[in-house]
Design a protein around this motif. Structure first.
Motif, PDB file in Angstrom:
ATOM      1  N   UNK A  67       0.761  -1.209  -0.020  1.00 50.43           N
ATOM      2  CA  UNK A  67      -0.075   0.012  -0.215  1.00 50.43           C
ATOM      3  C   UNK A  67       0.906   1.190   0.073  1.00 50.43           C
ATOM      4  N   UNK A  68       1.788   1.202   0.797  1.00 55.02           N
ATOM      5  CA  UNK A  68       2.802   2.334   0.786  1.00 55.02           C
ATOM      6  C   UNK A  68       3.606   2.611  -0.479  1.00 55.02           C
ATOM      7  N   UNK A  69       4.165   1.664  -1.136  1.00 45.89           N
ATOM      8  CA  UNK A  69       4.312   1.538  -2.303  1.00 45.89           C
ATOM      9  C   UNK A  69       3.430   2.420  -3.501  1.00 45.89           C
ATOM     10  N   UNK A  70       2.327   1.751  -3.296  1.00 46.11           N
ATOM     11  CA  UNK A  70       1.355   2.380  -4.213  1.00 46.11           C
ATOM     12  C   UNK A  70       1.178   3.781  -4.094  1.00 46.11           C
ATOM     13  N   UNK A  71       1.051   4.336  -2.782  1.00 44.95           N
ATOM     14  CA  UNK A  71       0.774   5.667  -2.368  1.00 44.95           C
ATOM     15  C   UNK A  71       1.904   6.484  -3.111  1.00 44.95           C
ATOM     16  N   UNK A  72       3.317   5.863  -3.017  1.00 39.92           N
ATOM     17  CA  UNK A  72       4.173   6.600  -3.371  1.00 39.92           C
ATOM     18  C   UNK A  72       4.267   6.751  -4.966  1.00 39.92           C
ATOM     19  N   UNK A  73       3.970   5.564  -5.857  1.00 41.70           N
ATOM     20  CA  UNK A  73       3.828   5.789  -7.279  1.00 41.70           C
ATOM     21  C   UNK A  73       2.533   6.618  -7.449  1.00 41.70           C
ATOM     22  N   UNK A  74       1.452   6.636  -6.973  1.00 43.78           N
ATOM     23  CA  UNK A  74       0.428   7.348  -7.088  1.00 43.78           C
ATOM     24  C   UNK A  74       0.710   9.209  -6.899  1.00 43.78           C
ATOM     25  N   UNK A  75       1.602   9.398  -5.950  1.00 42.09           N
ATOM     26  CA  UNK A  75       2.169  10.614  -5.993  1.00 42.09           C
ATOM     27  C   UNK A  75       3.250  11.015  -7.112  1.00 42.09           C
ATOM     28  N   UNK A  76       4.068  10.066  -7.713  1.00 37.65           N
ATOM     29  CA  UNK A  76       4.834  10.397  -8.703  1.00 37.65           C
ATOM     30  C   UNK A  76       3.833  10.457 -10.002  1.00 37.65           C
ATOM     31  N   UNK A  77       2.860   9.797 -10.045  1.00 33.35           N
ATOM     32  CA  UNK A  77       2.050   9.952 -11.284  1.00 33.35           C
ATOM     33  C   UNK A  77       1.141  11.291 -11.611  1.00 33.35           C
ATOM     34  N   UNK A  78       0.874  11.619 -10.133  1.00 33.22           N
ATOM     35  CA  UNK A  78       0.035  12.905 -10.319  1.00 33.22           C
ATOM     36  C   UNK A  78       1.091  13.874 -10.461  1.00 33.22           C
ATOM     37  N   UNK A  79       2.453  13.842  -9.731  1.00 32.49           N
ATOM     38  CA  UNK A  79       3.362  15.029 -10.092  1.00 32.49           C
ATOM     39  C   UNK A  79       3.863  15.050 -11.582  1.00 32.49           C
ATOM     40  N   UNK A  80       3.801  13.741 -12.253  1.00 35.54           N
ATOM     41  CA  UNK A  80       4.176  13.689 -13.632  1.00 35.54           C
ATOM     42  C   UNK A  80       3.163  14.447 -14.312  1.00 35.54           C
ATOM     43  N   UNK A  81       1.737  14.183 -14.101  1.00 31.44           N
ATOM     44  CA  UNK A  81       0.887  14.764 -14.930  1.00 31.44           C
ATOM     45  C   UNK A  81       0.707  16.063 -14.815  1.00 31.44           C
ATOM     46  N   UNK A  82       0.841  16.803 -13.719  1.00 27.47           N
ATOM     47  CA  UNK A  82       0.845  18.060 -13.276  1.00 27.47           C
ATOM     48  C   UNK A  82       2.113  18.815 -13.855  1.00 27.47           C
ATOM     49  N   UNK A  83       3.110  18.525 -13.900  1.00 27.83           N
ATOM     50  CA  UNK A  83       4.328  18.867 -14.421  1.00 27.83           C
ATOM     51  C   UNK A  83       4.050  18.935 -16.115  1.00 27.83           C
TER      52      UNK A  83
END
Length: 208
Positions: free
Chosen positions: A15-31
């Protein structure tokens, strides 16, 4: 300045790994949508559906998020490179160069908006790209030796640097082209030019 290293402990639970990847995916989309400088960590947290505290639990600052995204791109490029050129031993140089270029470009065009943001917001040669270049040099030189056989080490170093330089130049130009046909033509043309250079070097070595 190069992004700060993330010295925080990486998550071990799924779950923690998934959360971390979700944050990265969100950042990539916003960038990709807003650019790096106009994207705050608060906005990243909101897009990922987590609290700002959760973001800081995994990433101490925005620069670390950028570094992690670059690392992800690097790892994927190396994987594609290895898969694509693994079976190119004893093949023409043009085919080898084409494979190298395609492996890098194919990865970078999977998220063109992010690539545009990274190119616009960062100096590539202070943001992790040298590490990728060193890793690729080793792989490319190994493939050159397998393709051309034993030869002058200095000449092979020159050829390796030429191919890598062509790779980065072509990536910066073709990774943001939406027309796949144009990208393929640019890759093919570059491969022919580098192959012609390699053939000239080989002939000069044989007659010198």
């Amino acid at each position: 300045m190069p992004p700060k290293s993330n010295n925080r402990r990486r998550p071990t639970q799924d779950r923690a790994k998934a959360t971390r990847e979700d944050i990265l995916d969100a950042a990539a989309a916003l960038f990709g949508e807003r650019g790096i400088t106009d994207t705050s960590t608060n906005r990243i947290a909101a897009a990922a559906g987590v609290s700002i505290g959760t973001v800081y639990r995994y990433f101490p600052d925005r620069a670390t998020i950028v570094e992690e995204l670059l690392t992800r791109i690097q790892n994927n490029i190396e994987r594609r490179f290895t898969e694509r050129v693994h079976d190119l031993s004893h093949t023409p140089v043009q085919q080898l160069v084409s494979g190298v270029l395609a492996a890098i470009v194919d990865e970078m065009v999977t998220d063109v908006p992010l690539v545009r943001a990274l190119i616009a917001g960062l100096n590539f040669y202070s943001s992790g790209m040298p590490e990728l270049e060193v890793r690729l040099r080793l792989l490319v030189k190994m493939q050159i030796i397998q393709t051309l056989g034993p030869g002058d080490d200095d000449e092979y170093d020159v050829l390796t640097i030429t191919i890598i330089s062509a790779c980065f130049g072509i990536v910066l130009r073709t990774a943001v082209l939406e027309d796949r046909r144009v990208r393929d033509e640019v890759i093919a043309t570059t491969a022919r030019l580098v192959a012609a250079f390699a053939d000239t070097e080989i002939q000069a070595r044989a007659t010198g």
